[in-house]
Design a protein around this motif. Structure first.
Motif, PDB file in Angstrom:
ATOM      1  N   SER A   8       0.899  -1.028  -0.052  1.00  0.00           N
ATOM      2  CA  SER A   8      -0.048   0.143   0.040  1.00  0.00           C
ATOM      3  C   SER A   8       0.854   1.308   0.015  1.00  0.00           C
ATOM      4  N   VAL A   9       2.249   0.984   0.189  1.00  0.00           N
ATOM      5  CA  VAL A   9       2.970   2.385   0.279  1.00  0.00           C
ATOM      6  C   VAL A   9       3.805   2.222  -0.891  1.00  0.00           C
ATOM      7  N   MET A  10       3.991   1.262  -1.625  1.00  0.00           N
ATOM      8  CA  MET A  10       5.037   1.199  -2.743  1.00  0.00           C
ATOM      9  C   MET A  10       4.441   1.905  -3.956  1.00  0.00           C
ATOM     10  N   GLU A  11       5.474   2.555  -4.791  1.00  0.00           N
ATOM     11  CA  GLU A  11       5.050   3.254  -5.959  1.00  0.00           C
ATOM     12  C   GLU A  11       5.155   2.536  -7.231  1.00  0.00           C
ATOM     13  N   ARG A  12       4.172   2.084  -7.584  1.00  0.00           N
ATOM     14  CA  ARG A  12       3.915   1.250  -8.955  1.00  0.00           C
ATOM     15  C   ARG A  12       4.443   1.911 -10.311  1.00  0.00           C
ATOM     16  N   GLY A  13       4.058   3.385 -10.067  1.00  0.00           N
ATOM     17  CA  GLY A  13       4.458   3.966 -11.176  1.00  0.00           C
ATOM     18  C   GLY A  13       5.968   4.486 -11.296  1.00  0.00           C
ATOM     19  N   LYS A  14       6.670   4.192 -10.060  1.00  0.00           N
ATOM     20  CA  LYS A  14       8.086   4.551 -10.034  1.00  0.00           C
ATOM     21  C   LYS A  14       8.958   3.193 -10.396  1.00  0.00           C
ATOM     22  N   ARG A  15       8.182   2.213 -10.943  1.00  0.00           N
ATOM     23  CA  ARG A  15       8.844   0.999 -11.339  1.00  0.00           C
ATOM     24  C   ARG A  15       9.441   1.222 -12.519  1.00  0.00           C
ATOM     25  N   LEU A  16      10.846   1.251 -12.694  1.00  0.00           N
ATOM     26  CA  LEU A  16      11.826   1.529 -13.843  1.00  0.00           C
ATOM     27  C   LEU A  16      12.603   0.055 -13.871  1.00  0.00           C
ATOM     28  N   VAL A  17      12.604  -0.698 -14.735  1.00  0.00           N
ATOM     29  CA  VAL A  17      13.194  -1.674 -14.974  1.00  0.00           C
ATOM     30  C   VAL A  17      14.088  -1.581 -16.568  1.00  0.00           C
ATOM     31  N   ALA A  18      15.164  -2.232 -16.403  1.00  0.00           N
ATOM     32  CA  ALA A  18      16.250  -2.332 -17.650  1.00  0.00           C
ATOM     33  C   ALA A  18      17.195  -3.331 -17.511  1.00  0.00           C
ATOM     34  N   PRO A  19      17.444  -3.889 -18.755  1.00  0.00           N
ATOM     35  CA  PRO A  19      18.468  -5.084 -18.805  1.00  0.00           C
ATOM     36  C   PRO A  19      20.054  -4.303 -18.306  1.00  0.00           C
ATOM     37  N   PRO A  20      20.862  -5.500 -17.835  1.00  0.00           N
ATOM     38  CA  PRO A  20      22.172  -4.966 -17.756  1.00  0.00           C
ATOM     39  C   PRO A  20      22.924  -4.606 -18.786  1.00  0.00           C
ATOM     40  N   GLY A  21      22.494  -4.763 -19.910  1.00  0.00           N
ATOM     41  CA  GLY A  21      23.240  -4.185 -21.324  1.00  0.00           C
ATOM     42  C   GLY A  21      22.884  -2.714 -21.493  1.00  0.00           C
ATOM     43  N   THR A  22      21.995  -2.154 -20.795  1.00  0.00           N
ATOM     44  CA  THR A  22      21.587  -0.646 -20.984  1.00  0.00           C
ATOM     45  C   THR A  22      22.756   0.315 -20.624  1.00  0.00           C
ATOM     46  N   THR A  23      22.988   1.085 -21.437  1.00  0.00           N
ATOM     47  CA  THR A  23      24.144   2.197 -21.186  1.00  0.00           C
ATOM     48  C   THR A  23      23.665   3.138 -20.178  1.00  0.00           C
ATOM     49  N   GLU A 111      10.417 -11.429  -9.286  1.00  0.00           N
ATOM     50  CA  GLU A 111       9.938 -10.396 -10.131  1.00  0.00           C
ATOM     51  C   GLU A 111       9.646  -8.857  -9.706  1.00  0.00           C
ATOM     52  N   PRO A 112      10.505  -7.900 -10.233  1.00  0.00           N
ATOM     53  CA  PRO A 112      10.031  -6.608  -9.224  1.00  0.00           C
ATOM     54  C   PRO A 112       8.652  -6.032  -9.630  1.00  0.00           C
ATOM     55  N   VAL A 113       7.904  -5.857  -8.792  1.00  0.00           N
ATOM     56  CA  VAL A 113       6.662  -5.298  -8.937  1.00  0.00           C
ATOM     57  C   VAL A 113       6.501  -3.881  -8.539  1.00  0.00           C
ATOM     58  N   GLY A 114       7.566  -3.429  -7.943  1.00  0.00           N
ATOM     59  CA  GLY A 114       7.396  -1.825  -7.656  1.00  0.00           C
ATOM     60  C   GLY A 114       8.749  -1.447  -6.695  1.00  0.00           C
ATOM     61  N   ILE A 115       8.617  -0.438  -6.216  1.00  0.00           N
ATOM     62  CA  ILE A 115       9.810   0.040  -5.214  1.00  0.00           C
ATOM     63  C   ILE A 115       9.623   0.914  -4.268  1.00  0.00           C
ATOM     64  N   VAL A 116      10.006   0.814  -3.122  1.00  0.00           N
ATOM     65  CA  VAL A 116       9.915   1.632  -1.973  1.00  0.00           C
ATOM     66  C   VAL A 116      11.075   2.535  -1.755  1.00  0.00           C
ATOM     67  N   SER A 117      10.902   3.705  -1.380  1.00  0.00           N
ATOM     68  CA  SER A 117      12.231   4.562  -1.215  1.00  0.00           C
ATOM     69  C   SER A 117      12.260   5.097   0.061  1.00  0.00           C
ATOM     70  N   SER A 118      13.199   5.915   0.699  1.00  0.00           N
ATOM     71  CA  SER A 118      12.938   6.709   1.818  1.00  0.00           C
ATOM     72  C   SER A 118      12.053   7.831   1.861  1.00  0.00           C
ATOM     73  N   ARG A 119      11.643   8.089   0.470  1.00  0.00           N
ATOM     74  CA  ARG A 119      11.060   9.232   0.466  1.00  0.00           C
ATOM     75  C   ARG A 119       9.474   8.742   0.522  1.00  0.00           C
ATOM     76  N   SER A 120       9.203   7.438   0.273  1.00  0.00           N
ATOM     77  CA  SER A 120       7.856   6.838   0.668  1.00  0.00           C
ATOM     78  C   SER A 120       7.283   7.167   2.237  1.00  0.00           C
ATOM     79  N   ALA A 121       8.397   7.173   3.057  1.00  0.00           N
ATOM     80  CA  ALA A 121       8.097   7.404   4.351  1.00  0.00           C
ATOM     81  C   ALA A 121       7.583   8.744   4.638  1.00  0.00           C
ATOM     82  N   LEU A 122       7.715   9.766   3.735  1.00  0.00           N
ATOM     83  CA  LEU A 122       7.236  10.962   3.871  1.00  0.00           C
ATOM     84  C   LEU A 122       5.582  10.793   3.722  1.00  0.00           C
ATOM     85  N   ASP A 123       4.675  11.658   4.495  1.00  0.00           N
ATOM     86  CA  ASP A 123       3.252  11.477   4.227  1.00  0.00           C
ATOM     87  C   ASP A 123       3.008  12.005   2.883  1.00  0.00           C
TER      88      ASP A 123
END
Ligand code: AMP
Length: 140
Positions: A8-23, A111-123
């Motif tokens: 309920s806290v994670m930011e689905r919209g902030k999910r950014l994935v890329a393969p290791p070969g990305t520059t 599989e990564p479905v989202g990400i939480v960050s220290s900023r997610s702790a801010l209301d």
């Protein structure tokens, strides 16, 4: 907040994935476009690493590497700490506090479905305030 579930806290919209070969240059462009500070590095949909803006500063620029030719797989942190959607958000905060990073990928069956960050702790209001302040400062 701390006892809320990660999902309920994670930011689905902030999910950014890329393969290791990305520059690094391309990853930086994607981060800028999505306004996020971390890329989750995936191989065949599975999380293999994390690459953050801190890595751009410390492992790329400070080391004199070329962003146009360095791949994120070379400068990412492999096998990052993760949490699952049903865990308590406080556990993610503890991981960040204990290990000194600001991002924790949320993973379901590898599989990564989202990400939480220290900023997610801010209301949400505080987060909006921080974003608005940053926007105003960048316009100066
Ligand atoms: P950050 O503060 O999140 O920008 O990251 C600081 C350093 O920790 C960088 O080298 C990241 O690659 C690494 N890092 C970020 N998140 C994690 C994580 N969940 N597990 C392990 N390392 C991480």
């Amino acid at each position: 907040m701390y006892s809320m579930r990660v999902k309920s806290v994670m930011e689905r919209g902030k999910r950014l994935v890329a393969p290791p070969g990305t520059t690094v240059a391309k990853a930086a462009r994607l981060m800028a476009k999505k306004n996020v500070g971390a890329v989750m590095v995936v191989e065949e949909k599975r999380l293999v690493g994390i690459f953050t803006e801190r890595d751009i500063v410390v492992r790329v620029i400070a080391e004199g590497r070329d962003a146009a030719t360095t791949h994120i797989g070379e400068v990412m942190t492999a096998n990052p700490f993760t949490v699952e959607p049903n865990e308590i958000f406080g556990r993610a905060l503890l991981l960040m506090h204990d290990n000194g990073f600001r991002h924790v990928p949320v993973v379901e069956n590898g599989e990564p479905v989202g990400i939480v960050s220290s900023r997610s702790a801010l209301d949400p209001e505080m987060e909006e305030f921080v974003a608005e302040t940053q926007r105003r400062l960048s316009l100066r």
